[in-house]
Write an enzyme that holds these catalytic residues in place. Structure first.
Site, short mmCIF file in Angstrom:
data_model
loop_
_atom_site.label_atom_id
_atom_site.label_comp_id
_atom_site.label_asym_id
_atom_site.label_seq_id
_atom_site.Cartn_x
_atom_site.Cartn_y
_atom_site.Cartn_z
N ARG A 36 0.92 -1.66 -0.37
CA ARG A 36 -0.01 -0.29 0.00
C ARG A 36 0.43 0.86 -0.43
O ARG A 36 0.41 2.10 -0.48
CB ARG A 36 -1.57 0.28 1.68
CG ARG A 36 -1.95 -0.98 0.83
CD ARG A 36 -2.99 -1.23 1.81
NE ARG A 36 -4.02 -1.64 2.02
CZ ARG A 36 -4.92 -2.74 2.44
NH1 ARG A 36 -4.83 -2.92 4.05
NH2 ARG A 36 -5.89 -3.44 2.70
N LYS A 219 -19.24 -17.21 0.57
CA LYS A 219 -20.73 -17.17 0.38
C LYS A 219 -21.74 -16.63 -0.03
O LYS A 219 -21.11 -15.76 -0.66
CB LYS A 219 -21.08 -16.18 2.21
CG LYS A 219 -20.94 -17.48 3.22
CD LYS A 219 -21.46 -16.14 4.16
CE LYS A 219 -20.29 -16.76 5.50
NZ LYS A 219 -20.33 -15.23 6.81
N GLY A 375 -9.89 -9.61 -1.69
CA GLY A 375 -9.42 -10.39 -1.24
C GLY A 375 -8.49 -11.38 -1.58
O GLY A 375 -7.03 -11.85 -1.02
N GLY A 398 -13.55 -4.38 -0.82
CA GLY A 398 -15.08 -3.73 0.23
C GLY A 398 -15.34 -2.35 -1.42
O GLY A 398 -16.14 -2.85 -1.91
P1 AMP Z 1 -14.54 -14.68 0.21
O1 AMP Z 1 -13.57 -13.95 1.60
O2 AMP Z 1 -15.97 -14.95 0.63
O3 AMP Z 1 -13.72 -14.60 -1.39
O4 AMP Z 1 -14.48 -16.38 0.80
C1 AMP Z 1 -13.05 -16.85 0.60
C2 AMP Z 1 -12.68 -17.92 1.04
O5 AMP Z 1 -13.55 -18.72 1.02
C3 AMP Z 1 -11.40 -18.61 1.38
O6 AMP Z 1 -10.64 -18.45 2.72
C4 AMP Z 1 -11.46 -20.00 1.32
O7 AMP Z 1 -10.98 -20.89 2.15
C5 AMP Z 1 -13.01 -19.97 1.56
N1 AMP Z 1 -13.97 -21.23 0.32
C6 AMP Z 1 -13.27 -20.72 -0.69
N2 AMP Z 1 -14.08 -22.38 -1.26
C7 AMP Z 1 -14.85 -23.00 0.06
C8 AMP Z 1 -15.08 -24.50 -0.36
N3 AMP Z 1 -15.42 -25.10 -0.80
N4 AMP Z 1 -16.40 -25.02 1.06
C9 AMP Z 1 -15.19 -23.46 2.38
N5 AMP Z 1 -14.75 -23.08 1.87
C10 AMP Z 1 -15.01 -22.09 1.17
#
Ligand code: AMP
Length: 419
Positions: A36, A219, A375, A398
């Protein structure tokens, strides 16, 4: 709108909102990742090389009091000096730096202490919870004080530059409110924000034909808004990561112990229906690497995504899905990637995400415009050492998501007048 490229800062005092929210090594207290700081250098250098004086302001971490030595920006002075190749000055209190600003010579740099030592920066009351009956009154009061806080910062300078993309989605004293104290020709974005906007606008303005969005991560709930906005723009939507399983379950598949947001099954179904109505091709993974527990040393097997054995959970996409996704990505003209395809932090479940990173790099080499943001996909690109093989890697998690959702970001609107 004033642009930084064609502005001459000679003889100007310039207050610059930078994003120096850098991680510190817990043992040595040194900056452990200076990305950064490096990101802000072009703007700072332009100001001082033109013959202006730069007053830098930033937050770091989440201090709860004033002062809070653990969050002092004093700790990052040497990292800034090393990157800038010159010594800088420091003001211990961002609200009483008048004497130092006055003494600041052109060509010099002054760093103000952490803005968030003051609750006014965020405009959120401190030490009073939302359920307290006095909360609303306290909020109103702090919002009023935020204007005074921003006015004080503005009083130091002739020109305001915002180059902190990571906080552009927040209406804070230094990111938005301060802009009201400068007329249009005396406020502008720095080079970093200019680059971020150019990359995102290019993607949002791309034609549907050949535009692929890859959405992954944990999610569905975090990504609903961006997916909805993208359905109006993309030809292909690739879905991976944990959110896969909410879609698979909504379609009637067996998902074992895989991650699932039961309360989002309807939303997932709606997204699929909308995609169909708009003619967007949705690609869900057809096969997966499953684990018997959420652990780096778990036992694994492979199955169809919609036939996950009982007791197992899908943690990565498997070969058939990888092949299909690679084909779509490498044939695309525009690619937006947000979120990993699996639990890439664990080696056993990193293959799918690495393959997608490689495919995005290959698409770039084929002439596609590729933007990576959020991220974890940024971490995945860095882990695969491909950051310089894609068109643009966004620095604002974000902020980037909100912009791609089609929201107005207060920090951008304050300068560009977005409505
Ligand atoms: P996000 O911050 O929503 O982009 O989520 C990223 C996180 O999702 C990472 O830490 C991954 O380990 C997790 N992730 C990716 N695929 C899976 C999965 N199939 N089951 C559980 N966690 C997951």
């Amino acid at each position: 709108m004033q642009k930084i490229d064609n502005y001459n800062f000679k003889g100007k005092k310039v207050i610059v909102r930078v994003d120096f929210n850098v991680p510190l090594n817990k043992e040595t207290g040194e900056v452990s990742d200076d990305t950064r700081i490096r990101g802000a250098l072009p703007t700072i250098k332009k100001i001082i090389e033109d013959g202006g004086a730069a007053i830098l302001m930033s937050h770091m971490g989440r201090p709860k009091k004033n002062p809070d030595p653990n969050f002092s920006l004093k700790q990052i002075i040497s990292a800034i000096e090393k990157n800038l190749g010159k010594t800088i000055k420091f003001a211990e209190d961002c609200q009483s730096a008048d004497a130092q600003v006055k003494a600041l010579a052109y060509g010099e740099v002054l760093l103000l202490e952490n803005l968030r030592f003051y609750a006014e920066e965020e405009g959120k009351p401190r030490g009073i919870e939302k359920d307290n009956p006095n909360f609303e009154a306290a909020k109103k009061e702090i919002k009023q004080k935020q204007i005074e806080f921003a006015k004080k910062l503005a009083s130091y300078a002739d020109v305001y530059v915002n180059d902190a993309f990571g906080t552009a989605h927040r209406k804070h004293g230094s990111t938005a409110v301060i802009a009201d104290f400068f007329d249009e020709s005396h406020k502008m974005f720095g080079f970093l924000i200019d680059k971020e906007l150019a990359a995102m606008d290019k993607v949002l303005g791309s034609s549907r034909n050949g535009f692929t969005a890859i959405m992954g991560g944990a999610k569905v709930s975090d990504k609903i808004m961006i997916i909805e906005n993208l359905l109006n723009r993309v030809e292909n939507l690739i879905i991976g990561g944990g959110m896969t399983y909410t879609f698979i379950k909504a379609l009637g598949g067996k998902i074992g112990n895989s991650l699932c947001e039961e309360d989002k099954l309807d939303v997932a179904k709606e997204i699929l229906d909308k995609a169909k109505a708009k003619g967007v091709n949705v690609y869900l993974p057809v096969d997966a690497v499953n684990a018997d527990k959420f652990d780096a040393n778990a036992n694994t097997n492979i199955s169809k995504t919609n036939e996950t054995p009982d007791g197992w959970m899908g943690l990565d996409i498997a070969d058939e899905s990888i092949k299909k996704f690679e084909e779509i990505i490498t044939n695309s003209k525009t690619v937006l990637w947000n979120g990993p395809m699996g639990v890439f932090e664990m080696d056993k479940f990193a293959k799918g995400t690495s393959a997608i990173a490689q495919a995005v790099a290959k698409a770039t080499a084929n002439g596609a415009f590729t933007l990576i943001g959020g991220g974890d996909s940024v971490a995945a690109i860095n882990k695969n050492k491909l950051a310089d093989k894609v068109s643009y890697v966004s620095t604002g998690g974000g902020a980037m998501l909100e912009y791609m959702e089609g929201k107005v970001l207060p920090g951008i609107a304050a300068i560009r007048g977005d409505k």
